[in-house]
Design a protein around this motif. Structure first.
Motif, short mmCIF file in Angstrom:
data_model
loop_
_atom_site.label_atom_id
_atom_site.label_comp_id
_atom_site.label_asym_id
_atom_site.label_seq_id
_atom_site.Cartn_x
_atom_site.Cartn_y
_atom_site.Cartn_z
N GLN A 202 10.89 -9.89 -9.12
CA GLN A 202 10.78 -9.55 -7.81
C GLN A 202 9.19 -10.14 -7.32
O GLN A 202 9.09 -10.49 -6.13
N ARG A 203 8.29 -9.94 -7.86
CA ARG A 203 7.06 -10.09 -7.51
C ARG A 203 6.12 -10.17 -8.61
O ARG A 203 6.30 -9.98 -9.94
N THR A 204 4.85 -10.68 -8.41
CA THR A 204 3.78 -11.02 -9.35
C THR A 204 2.40 -10.66 -8.54
O THR A 204 2.28 -11.49 -7.57
N HIS A 205 1.66 -9.68 -9.40
CA HIS A 205 0.52 -9.25 -8.87
C HIS A 205 -0.64 -10.49 -8.96
O HIS A 205 -0.84 -10.89 -9.94
N ALA A 206 -1.47 -10.46 -7.71
CA ALA A 206 -2.77 -11.62 -7.91
C ALA A 206 -3.77 -10.44 -8.08
O ALA A 206 -4.75 -10.77 -8.76
N LEU B 196 -4.02 -0.57 -3.24
CA LEU B 196 -3.25 -1.55 -2.65
C LEU B 196 -3.10 -2.74 -3.54
O LEU B 196 -4.01 -2.92 -4.58
N CYS B 197 -2.23 -3.64 -3.56
CA CYS B 197 -2.20 -4.86 -4.38
C CYS B 197 -1.56 -6.03 -3.63
O CYS B 197 -1.06 -5.58 -2.35
N PHE B 198 -2.04 -7.27 -3.95
CA PHE B 198 -1.65 -8.28 -3.46
C PHE B 198 -0.94 -9.15 -4.26
O PHE B 198 -1.13 -9.43 -5.52
N GLU B 199 0.45 -9.65 -3.86
CA GLU B 199 1.29 -10.33 -4.73
C GLU B 199 2.25 -11.53 -4.15
O GLU B 199 2.25 -11.48 -2.88
N ILE B 200 2.89 -12.25 -4.95
CA ILE B 200 3.73 -13.32 -4.44
C ILE B 200 5.09 -12.62 -4.63
O ILE B 200 5.38 -11.84 -5.66
N ARG B 201 5.99 -12.88 -3.68
CA ARG B 201 7.47 -12.66 -3.77
C ARG B 201 8.39 -13.54 -3.63
O ARG B 201 7.98 -14.83 -3.35
N HIS C 237 -15.01 -16.53 1.41
CA HIS C 237 -14.50 -16.72 0.21
C HIS C 237 -13.83 -15.60 -0.59
O HIS C 237 -13.76 -15.13 -1.69
N SER C 238 -12.86 -14.96 0.53
CA SER C 238 -12.12 -13.60 0.32
C SER C 238 -11.13 -13.91 -1.17
O SER C 238 -10.71 -14.88 -1.09
N PRO C 239 -10.84 -12.69 -1.75
CA PRO C 239 -9.72 -12.94 -2.87
C PRO C 239 -8.51 -13.41 -2.19
O PRO C 239 -7.82 -14.54 -2.71
N VAL C 240 -7.97 -12.98 -1.14
CA VAL C 240 -6.83 -13.45 -0.27
C VAL C 240 -6.77 -14.94 -0.13
O VAL C 240 -6.01 -15.87 -0.43
N ILE D 30 0.60 -1.21 -0.08
CA ILE D 30 0.14 0.04 -0.04
C ILE D 30 0.80 1.14 -0.13
O ILE D 30 2.00 1.29 0.51
N PRO D 31 0.65 2.35 -0.69
CA PRO D 31 1.45 3.36 -0.85
C PRO D 31 1.39 4.24 0.42
O PRO D 31 0.70 4.01 1.26
#
Length: 395
Positions: A341-345, A300-305, A376-379, A286-287
């Motif tokens: 480094q990362r990929t957004h979900a 905000l974004c959710f990502e794997i790292r 059943h949330s996105p996360v 989140i900025p």
């Protein structure tokens, strides 16, 4: 002026009205007087001084943050028309650890010109080729090989007076072009005048602006910094009070963000938030509060790292969740990116987020409940995706 009588809106409007008009043509500056206005090495030295957050000036990471913002915006625009062009993800580059000028390339078979400015972080490095008066005739592929030899994520920037063509390297990556005008305009947009910044600091910055300004006969966007300094002095107590309240408000929002994430089992990890139990290699970004408040929005974004990002099929992961959440309100799945480094979900955005009738923290907790807390949330769907593929990660 006491706090109970201080009207920020009124004072901001009054002070802004006092600021001088933009000049049509700059007068001579120290660079002109010393006849070094066209010396790229001299320009690079002072630019490196401002890029270095550990120098004596009071501007911190102002120049680097402005450069990084410009690069992110430009790459996004370029990718729309030239999707085949490669850039490393400068958005993941964090604080500067070292700044060098005239850095000699290593391992080159021929004698080459040094790299004008090199910025280095913990795991990244940026080369800046600074052009003031000459055509580009530099061995960029050798510069790129030098950066890669550092075993860090490399990035190249051509800093020029006027827009330049995209310089594609042998491995498909490119040097990104940013103009001096774009950089100083972004610095002006982002500058925050605080009590820690001395008149000397402002003088140095003013002279640098005026030197760049002298190369643009049509440039009208740079205020006369000496007049601004006088207005700052005349209204110093009012401005200090405004800045103090702004800083305290940003700290308050940052603490509320930390509090809200903590309630959902997430803790701060550098610029990101991750599960406290570290079960999955998943992070929220989140900025800073200052950016959220400036834009009156939530992003905000959710990502794997890290390890999981290296092990998984990133393209399949990205496309799967691009489609999975594409129809959900406020999700911006067309903006997903992937890198080493990362990929957004998913990316979540909501405009006009700071509203008078609702507190920020309560609205933010509602968003986190939607993204994390529901059955059943996105996360949870992202976590189940990794679980099904046996991608667990703990330290």
């Amino acid at each position: 002026m006491t706090n109970d009588k201080f009207d920020i809106t009124k004072e901001v409007a009054l002070i802004n009205a006092k600021l001088p008009a933009l000049p049509r043509r700059p007068r001579k500056n120290l660079f002109d007087i010393l006849k070094i206005q066209h010396r790229e090495i001299r320009n690079s030295n002072i630019l490196a001084y401002f890029f270095n957050p550990n120098e004596e000036h009071g501007f911190g990471s102002l120049f680097y943050d402005s450069l990084q913002e410009l690069a992110i915006e430009k790459i996004k625009a370029i990718k729309k028309s030239h999707p085949d062009i490669l850039f490393n993800d400068i958005n993941s580059f964090d604080e500067i650890k070292e700044v060098n000028t005239e850095e000699h390339t290593k391992g080159a078979k021929i004698k080459t010109k040094s790299i004008d400015i090199v910025l280095e972080g913990e795991d990244w490095v940026i080369a800046i080729e600074n052009k003031i008066n000459h055509y580009l005739a530099n061995p960029l592929n050798i510069y790129w090989a030098h950066l890669k030899s550092k075993k860090k994520t490399p990035f190249g920037i051509l800093l020029t007076l006027f827009p330049y063509r995209i310089e594609k390297l042998k491995d498909g990556f490119c040097f990104l072009n940013i103009t001096h005008k774009e950089l100083i305009q972004r610095v002006q947009q982002n500058i925050q005048l605080t009590e820690e910044i001395s008149d000397t600091d402002i003088f140095y910055l003013r002279e640098y602006f005026k030197n760049i300004e002298s190369h643009y006969y049509h440039l009208k966007n740079t205020p006369e910094m000496n007049k601004i300094v006088q207005e700052i002095i005349d209204n110093y107590s009012e401005i200090s009070e405004i800045l103090k309240k702004k800083v305290e408000a940003e700290k308050h929002v940052e603490s509320q963000i930390n509090e809200a994430f903590s309630e959902f089992g997430y803790v701060k990890a550098s610029k990101w938030f991750r599960r406290e139990d570290k079960k999955y290699d998943l992070y929220f970004y989140i900025p800073p509060a200052s950016e959220l408040m400036r834009s009156n929005s939530l992003w905000l974004c959710f990502e794997i790292r890290n390890h999981t990002n290296q092990d998984i099929d990133r393209n399949e992961f990205q496309e799967y969740f691009r489609m999975k959440f594409a129809e959900l309100p406020n999700f911006q799945q067309d903006e997903l990116v992937s890198s080493n480094q990362r990929t957004h979900a998913f990316i979540y955005k909501q405009v006009n987020f700071f509203e008078n009738e609702n507190s920020f923290v309560e609205k933010f907790k509602q968003v986190l409940e939607l993204l994390i807390g529901e059955a059943h949330s996105p996360v949870k769907k992202v976590e189940n995706y990794l679980k099904d593929r046996k991608h667990f990660f703990t330290f």
